[in-house]
Design a protein around this motif. Structure first.
Motif, PDB file in Angstrom:
ATOM      1  N   HIS A  18       0.859  -1.195   0.000  1.00 32.42           N
ATOM      2  CA  HIS A  18       0.000   0.000   0.000  1.00 32.42           C
ATOM      3  C   HIS A  18       0.890   1.240   0.000  1.00 32.42           C
ATOM      4  O   HIS A  18       1.963   1.245   0.627  1.00 32.42           O
ATOM      5  CB  HIS A  18      -0.900  -0.026   1.229  1.00 32.42           C
TER       6      HIS A  18
ATOM      7  N   SER B 221       0.885   3.834   1.619  1.00 33.88           N
ATOM      8  CA  SER B 221       1.175   4.383   2.954  1.00 33.88           C
ATOM      9  C   SER B 221       2.426   3.770   3.571  1.00 33.88           C
ATOM     10  O   SER B 221       2.980   4.330   4.519  1.00 33.88           O
ATOM     11  CB  SER B 221      -0.013   4.161   3.889  1.00 33.88           C
TER      12      SER B 221
ATOM     13  N   ASP C 145      -5.394  -8.941  -0.879  1.00 37.16           N
ATOM     14  CA  ASP C 145      -6.227  -8.061  -0.050  1.00 37.16           C
ATOM     15  C   ASP C 145      -5.419  -7.467   1.099  1.00 37.16           C
ATOM     16  O   ASP C 145      -5.535  -6.281   1.405  1.00 37.16           O
ATOM     17  CB  ASP C 145      -7.416  -8.848   0.525  1.00 37.16           C
TER      18      ASP C 145
ATOM     19  N   CYS D 186      -3.148  -4.739  -0.092  1.00 38.88           N
ATOM     20  CA  CYS D 186      -3.909  -3.529  -0.437  1.00 38.88           C
ATOM     21  C   CYS D 186      -4.388  -2.786   0.809  1.00 38.88           C
ATOM     22  O   CYS D 186      -4.593  -1.573   0.777  1.00 38.88           O
ATOM     23  CB  CYS D 186      -5.120  -3.899  -1.291  1.00 38.88           C
ATOM     24  N   GLN D 187      -4.559  -3.510   1.910  1.00 37.23           N
ATOM     25  CA  GLN D 187      -5.024  -2.891   3.156  1.00 37.23           C
ATOM     26  C   GLN D 187      -3.881  -2.391   4.030  1.00 37.23           C
ATOM     27  O   GLN D 187      -4.096  -1.941   5.150  1.00 37.23           O
ATOM     28  CB  GLN D 187      -5.881  -3.890   3.925  1.00 37.23           C
TER      29      GLN D 187
ATOM     30  N   ALA E 156      -6.117  -3.192  -8.423  1.00 44.30           N
ATOM     31  CA  ALA E 156      -5.635  -2.507  -7.225  1.00 44.30           C
ATOM     32  C   ALA E 156      -4.584  -1.459  -7.577  1.00 44.30           C
ATOM     33  O   ALA E 156      -4.555  -0.364  -6.999  1.00 44.30           O
ATOM     34  CB  ALA E 156      -5.058  -3.520  -6.247  1.00 44.30           C
TER      35      ALA E 156
ATOM     36  N   SER F 290      -6.225   1.575  -9.157  1.00 47.13           N
ATOM     37  CA  SER F 290      -6.996   2.369  -8.193  1.00 47.13           C
ATOM     38  C   SER F 290      -6.113   3.069  -7.174  1.00 47.13           C
ATOM     39  O   SER F 290      -6.596   3.867  -6.368  1.00 47.13           O
ATOM     40  CB  SER F 290      -7.997   1.474  -7.459  1.00 47.13           C
TER      41      SER F 290
ATOM     42  N   THR G  40      -4.320   1.612  -4.700  1.00 47.56           N
ATOM     43  CA  THR G  40      -4.201   0.958  -3.393  1.00 47.56           C
ATOM     44  C   THR G  40      -2.988   0.035  -3.319  1.00 47.56           C
ATOM     45  O   THR G  40      -2.730  -0.561  -2.270  1.00 47.56           O
ATOM     46  CB  THR G  40      -5.471   0.137  -3.065  1.00 47.56           C
TER      47      THR G  40
END
Length: 294
Positions: free
Chosen positions: A170, A172, A220, A223-224, A239, A242, A244
């Motif tokens: 991700h 972040s 998943d 991406c989180q 992903a 977008s 993420t």
């Protein structure tokens, strides 16, 4: 397991008679004569070697054994009815059964099914996801699209796409140091040992971290923001587009081959051809925004 079973008709006649408390009413519901119901009950009692009803003139009442059998019989008949109704799905005239992995279904196929349905509303698609490779000879499957396929008897096999893999996380997490980022581990090609064997650059991956057997859940988790993962270029496209998911390096390595198996009974069916043509077109136009291949 019983070696011998009582006739199903006798069990059905018993259930109705016990539920209604009357041989006469049971005969009316089943469109039989009362003597036929009585004969069914007698044959069932003879098979079980014990009475199921107390009889007093025209009235009947269940024995303790009858009460016990009624509960079992009603459960059995209900399960049988549900199972038979479920078989109706196999008789749909325009049904196409497609098998794939849960990861491919969730991250690539399902997001595009709206387009397929718009182009081919006549196809009654049944998407069957399994972790294990299906046996096309014994299962009712028209086409399998997976990354774990090999040739099978009575099927056409074709490689559709050679996947690429790269480490990603991700956005972040990009400002964190490699030591601060958790490493997410997958199986098969998504294991970091595959990245290392293929000459992948060191991105600070650790031997410990979080482990996933489901590649869709691995993606998943990445991406989180749970950590850094080795991801499929094909499955991670949405992903990445977008925002993420971001690659850690521009390098990619060879991944699995996505292929299909088509049962020869279905190969020339119009529904199968429609799906296959759409699938090939969608894969051709799959825009990776790909990093450099190695």
């Amino acid at each position: 397991m019983l070696k011998h079973w009582p006739p199903l008709n006798a069990l059905r006649g018993f259930e109705v008679a016990a539920r209604l408390g009357s041989f006469h009413k049971a005969a009316e519901e089943l469109h039989l004569t009362q003597s036929a119901i009585s004969q069914q009950i007698r044959s069932l009692e003879s098979f079980l070697e014990q009475p199921l009803f107390f009889r007093s003139g025209r009235s009947v009442a269940l024995t303790d054994a009858g009460h016990d059998l009624l509960s079992t019989t009603q459960s059995l008949l209900q399960q049988l009815a549900v199972g038979i109704r479920r078989l109706e799905q196999y008789r749909k005239p325009n049904q196409l059964v497609v098998n794939t992995t849960p990861a491919f279904a969730r991250h690539w196929l399902v997001p595009r099914l709206g387009e397929f349905h718009r182009l081919h509303p006549e196809v009654d698609l049944w998407l069957l996801t399994t972790d294990e490779t299906p046996d096309m000879a014994t299962q009712t499957i028209d086409i399998a699209v997976r990354d774990d396929l090999s040739a099978q008897a009575e099927c056409s096999f074709r490689v559709l796409l050679e996947d690429r893999l790269y480490p990603a996380c991700h956005p972040s997490l990009l400002n964190q140091t490699a030591d601060e980022r958790t490493t997410l581990h997958g199986e098969r090609e998504m294991d970091w040992s595959h990245w290392q064997v293929q000459g992948g650059a060191d991105v600070g991956q650790q031997s410990q971290g979080l482990n996933f057997s489901d590649l869709g859940l691995l993606l998943d988790a990445a991406c989180q923001g749970l950590g850094v993962a080795l991801v499929s270029q094909l499955l991670a496209e949405q992903a990445r587009n977008s925002g993420t998911l971001q690659p850690l390096v521009e390098q990619t390595i060879r991944g699995a081959n996505w292929a299909w198996l088509i049962h020869r009974d279905s190969e020339h069916e119009p529904l199968t051809r429609s799906f296959c043509q759409w699938l090939e077109s969608a894969l051709r136009h799959n825009t990776y925004g790909a990093p450099n291949q190695r």
